[in-house]
Design an enzyme around this catalytic site. Structure first.
Site, PDB file in Angstrom:
ATOM      1  CG  MET A 108       1.079   5.910  -3.396  1.00 35.21           C
ATOM      2  SD  MET A 108       2.729   6.575  -3.397  1.00 35.21           S
ATOM      3  CE  MET A 108       2.474   8.040  -4.350  1.00 35.21           C
ATOM      4  NE  ARG A 127      -0.230   7.507  -0.187  1.00 39.65           N
ATOM      5  CZ  ARG A 127      -1.146   8.169  -0.898  1.00 39.65           C
ATOM      6  NH1 ARG A 127      -2.405   7.803  -0.858  1.00 39.65           N
ATOM      7  NH2 ARG A 127      -0.786   9.189  -1.646  1.00 39.65           N
ATOM      8  CD1 TRP A 138       8.136   8.793   3.023  1.00 43.16           C
ATOM      9  CD2 TRP A 138      10.152   8.811   2.023  1.00 43.16           C
ATOM     10  NE1 TRP A 138       8.954   7.943   3.708  1.00 43.16           N
ATOM     11  CE2 TRP A 138      10.181   7.926   3.116  1.00 43.16           C
ATOM     12  CE3 TRP A 138      11.297   8.964   1.250  1.00 43.16           C
ATOM     13  CZ2 TRP A 138      11.339   7.218   3.443  1.00 43.16           C
ATOM     14  CZ3 TRP A 138      12.442   8.253   1.585  1.00 43.16           C
ATOM     15  CH2 TRP A 138      12.452   7.397   2.672  1.00 43.16           C
ATOM     16  CD  GLU A 139       6.223   6.234  -0.868  1.00 39.76           C
ATOM     17  OE1 GLU A 139       5.512   6.408  -1.879  1.00 39.76           O
ATOM     18  OE2 GLU A 139       7.379   5.799  -0.924  1.00 39.76           O
ATOM     19  N   GLY A 140       3.110  10.739  -0.405  1.00 38.08           N
ATOM     20  CA  GLY A 140       1.907  11.538  -0.180  1.00 38.08           C
ATOM     21  C   GLY A 140       2.020  12.219   1.157  1.00 38.08           C
TER      22      GLY A 140
END
Lengths: 583, 262
Positions: free
Chosen positions: A247, A251, A395-397
């Site tokens: 992740m 990011r 996406w990815e947080g």
């Protein structure tokens, strides 16, 4: 690489947007041209750029990987999702997988022959991973049986590779509730036989793909796991931690997507502003022989272009600075320097992710604005950048989660040690250059922004001890204040270099100080300036443009930090006061 | 199979070119320079022959020191070694003077085949292959779009409007390949990294014992006397008035024929 982006990936960008992916009977066909382009991309070895040589990678610096990610994302964001997600899966597996799993799966993933995914989201579980219900049950022989449904799996099914390696978060029997009861499993689409070739189909099926706003060429899959064979990666109940290896890489990669989109939007806007004749310059015709002046004479068009330009160049510098520290964190012989590098990367990751992707979207939006009605219709192709760039903020947080990560985790971590990795080099640089005859004015503006950042940091730290909502309510403003200050630091360093080269070329009066700047670079690894290059006429123009762009950033963009500080100082009350029923 | 590929570094075909003030030479410093796109076909053809028959590919260029980058590009595509002739006294060489320099290098290299692109995108004379053939007394084949080597001879085809003409000649020979003979590969990451380590010799006029009167501006047998910009493109023609669809179609067809577009 540039040629592949230019000749292959970019020309496929629009057709892939028109065509999208096709789902039929559990199989997904990518848009026309993707399989050929993917083959060329992988055969030329680009998926292996930064991977560990132990598994067939070229072992080049991560910094170069960032540069590649920007280019590929700019050329074709949809396409980029296939190879670049694999790179994240490779890193997670290399760090947490058993030697047996690594040997069996990594070489083919590094070469791009197999691709990788990350399967986190479930219908009831997005940002809050504690809600995961996908189950893993031990089977004979040390593997696990995986059952459950994952959604929003990017590249979850496609026709580019002969196998797809899913990294799946699931819950072991009797595992604690919440995020401390989640484990990570490797689930291949095809089970891999002893000879290493894909054999029997595993129990994972793509039951549909999503219709969505942009990145139409990227398949966004619902995956059903029914009695699928999975292999544990890392320790039981430590899956979230393992997944965060992937992740965190992802990011930073998403930040580069934002930068790539900003870059390509800027290029389009600039070209259009130069050729589109509309209206006259306010001080009188700039090109009287033409029926009208090009858009680029108009102050408001220039404002939009310059805003994007100074952000793109500043963010690129920041990305490379972070990439450099990522490499230090992995390869520096001195453990203290490795730790320093890792600290800075951890601190800057949410900033790169959130700020870069916000800027990507804003650049795409301004690009449409400069095109006017011709940007809004599909023909010029720039509206696609608005739709494509939008996903990177999610996406990815989500970017809101990034801001919370910065304020809630990264600031207090190790009593503010991470923060000092950024604050100290900036303070040193500002001190050393306060009286600089060429840069002093810019240094003063950056010093003001830095002061605001320090004040905001202290205020949030103090208030959030009493009430965590004090941090949560201002996190996004704080991240932006931080990011602008960081980009300002990069612009100062670029301006310094540009100034030095211009003095060398005799294009600016003055003397170059000895020593140069090594701010932010651990002393043991400070790179000596290369021998002064011959500064050609073309380079003189380039460096002059750098200084002019720097001045725009410091005078027209950075002052936003003043408003951000004011907002932050008003705290949480105005955000939390309204009753939910009154919205 | 020893093949030598002749390459040239040229200004980026997409860049806005300009001439050095007072001279009729291109200002190379103001723009990006690249490997002549036509030469990529020759490099690809040479690498394919090596992959089929074994042997070695040498890339030969004449130019400023920066031309090394063009050679490295060819090395990244799979060539084995490079030779760059670089010397200020060679500035201003025309096609014949250039051919004299290259011929002198070739005399010192063993080779079976010399491959070149059809022309450079900057000067566009396309004369060097023929001049080389004359200087080295070798057969020359131009505009080749199919190439096979069997033992000591080669078979080459040239596509014309009417059909293909197939030639055979003994090796060694000089062959200029046409655009489209192949699809030049993208240099792989491995190729790019490997290219940095491949041998590249730089030679000066003195190394080659060149007769200075025969090369450079002094040895040039042609002079550029003037240069003019390309006139701006004339406005397009829009067919708006016609009596019937057939009449409109005929007007369009006439236009295409008149301008030799079909």
């Amino acid at each position: 690489m540039a040629r592949i982006c230019e000749d292959l990936l970019f020309p496929l960008n629009r057709p892939a947007d028109e065509e999208g992916c096709h789902w039929k009977g559990g199989a997904v066909a990518t848009p026309a041209g993707f399989t050929g382009a993917y083959a060329t991309f992988t055969e030329a070895g680009w998926t292996a750029l930064t991977a560990d040589p132990e598994f067939g990678g070229a072992g080049l610096p991560k910094l170069l990987g960032f540069a590649m990610e920007e280019m590929v994302s700019a050329a074709n964001l949809s396409f980029s999702t296939y190879p670049l997600l694999t790179a994240g899966a490779v890193n997670a597996l290399a760090r947490h997988g058993s030697p047996e799993l690594r040997a069996r799966f990594l070489p083919n993933m590094v070469q791009g022959v197999w691709s990788g995914t990350m399967c986190l989201t479930e219908p009831q579980c997005g940002t809050d991973l504690g809600l995961i219900t996908t189950r893993a049950a031990p089977r004979d022989g040390g593997s696990y049986r995986i059952d459950g449904t994952k959604i929003f799996v990017t590249s979850g099914e496609h026709d580019l590779t002969e196998n797809i390696i899913h990294l799946v978060l699931a819950r072991l029997p009797g595992a604690p509730t919440g995020t401390h009861g989640i484990s990570l499993f490797l689930v291949p689409k095809f089970l891999v036989g002893d000879e290493g070739a894909p054999a029997e189909r595993n129990g994972v099926v793509c039951s549909s793909i999503e219709k969505k706003m942009g990145i139409q060429g990227s398949s966004t899959c619902v995956l059903n796991f029914e009695g699928a064979v999975g292999y544990l990666v890392g320790e039981p109940n430590r899956g979230v931690r393992c997944m965060f290896t992937m992740m965190n890489d992802a990011r930073l990669g998403v930040g580069m997507q934002g930068l790539g989109l900003a870059q390509v939007a800027y290029h389009n806007a600039r070209e259009y502003a130069r050729i589109r004749l509309q209206g006259r310059a306010l001080r009188g015709p700039a090109f009287p022989e033409q029926p009208a002046d090009p858009l680029i004479v108009h102050p408001d068009v220039r404002r939009m272009l310059l805003r994007t330009k100074c952000m793109v160049e500043g963010m690129r510098a920041l990305a490379y600075w972070v990439g450099y520290h990522l490499d230090l964190s992995e390869h520096h012989p001195d453990p203290a320097a490795r730790q320093e590098g890792a600290d800075l990367v951890a601190l800057m990751t949410p900033i790169v992710k959130a700020f870069f992707t916000d800027q990507g979207f804003e650049a795409a939006n301004l690009c449409v604005q400069i095109h006017g009605g011709h940007g809004y219709i599909r023909e010029t192709g720039v509206e696609q950048y608005v739709r494509d760039s939008r996903i990177a903020q999610i996406w990815e947080g989500t970017n809101g989660v990034q801001a919370l990560d910065l304020v809630g985790r990264k600031l207090p971590m190790h009593n503010g040690r991470l923060l000092r990795r950024f604050f100290h080099p900036v303070a040193e640089f500002l001190d050393a250059h306060a009286d600089d005859p060429h840069l002093g004015e810019l240094v003063a503006l950056e010093a003001k922004a830095f002061g605001r950042l320090q004040q905001a940091t202290a205020t949030i730290a103090e208030r959030s001890l009493r009430d965590p909502e004090e941090a949560g309510a201002v996190a996004t403003d704080y991240l932006r204040l931080f990011a602008l200050t960081a980009v300002g630091f990069m612009w100062l360093r670029m301006a310094e270099k540009a100034r030095d080269r211009l003095v060398e070329a005799g294009a600016l009066p003055g003397k170059i100080r000895g020593g140069g700047s090594s701010a932010g670079v651990p002393a043991a690894t400070a790179i000596a300036d290369p021998a002064p290059a011959i500064v050609s006429e073309r380079n003189v123009a380039f460096y002059q443009a750098k200084l002019t762009t720097a001045r725009f950033f410091f005078t027209k963009v950075l002052p936003e930090t003043s408003g951000l500080l004011a907002t932050i100082m008003t705290g949480a009350a105005p955000v939390m006061a309204l009753d939910a029923a009154d919205f | 199979m020893q093949t030598v590929v002749l390459v040239k570094q040229v200004v980026d075909t997409e860049a806005e070119k300009r001439l050095l003030p007072g001279e009729w030479r291109l200002d190379r410093a103001s723009v990006e320079n690249i490997l002549n796109p036509y030469d990529e076909y020759a490099v690809e053809a040479a690498v394919q022959l090596k992959e089929e028959l074994g042997g070695e590919v040498t890339v030969l260029s004449m130019g400023p020191q920066e031309a090394e980058e063009a050679i490295r590009k060819a090395l990244a595509m799979g060539a084995d070694r490079g030779v760059l002739v670089s010397d200020p006294v060679l500035q201003g060489s025309d096609a014949l003077a250039t051919a004299r320099v290259l011929a002198q290098v070739l005399r010192g290299l063993g080779f079976d085949l010399v491959l070149c692109g059809s022309m450079s995108t900057d000067a566009q004379t396309g004369l060097v292959p023929a001049a080389l053939g004359e200087l080295l007394d070798l057969p020359v084949l131009g505009a080749v779009n199919r190439l096979e080597v069997h033992g000591g001879s080669l078979k080459a085809a040239r596509q014309t409007d009417e059909g293909a003409i197939v030639y055979e000649c003994p090796l060694p020979a000089v062959v200029a390949v046409a655009k489209g003979i192949n699809e030049p590969r993208y240099p792989s990451l491995r190729g790019i990294m490997g290219a940095k380590k491949k041998p590249l010799d730089t030679k000066t006029a003195a190394d080659l014992a060149l007769e200075l009167g025969a090369v450079g501006l002094g040895g040039a047998r042609t002079r550029v006397h003037a240069a003019t910009s390309v006139p701006p493109r004339a406005a397009g023609k829009t067919v708006t008035e016609y009596e019937s669809p057939q009449e409109g179609a005929r007007l369009l067809a006439d236009f295409l024929h008149e301008n030799k577009l079909v």
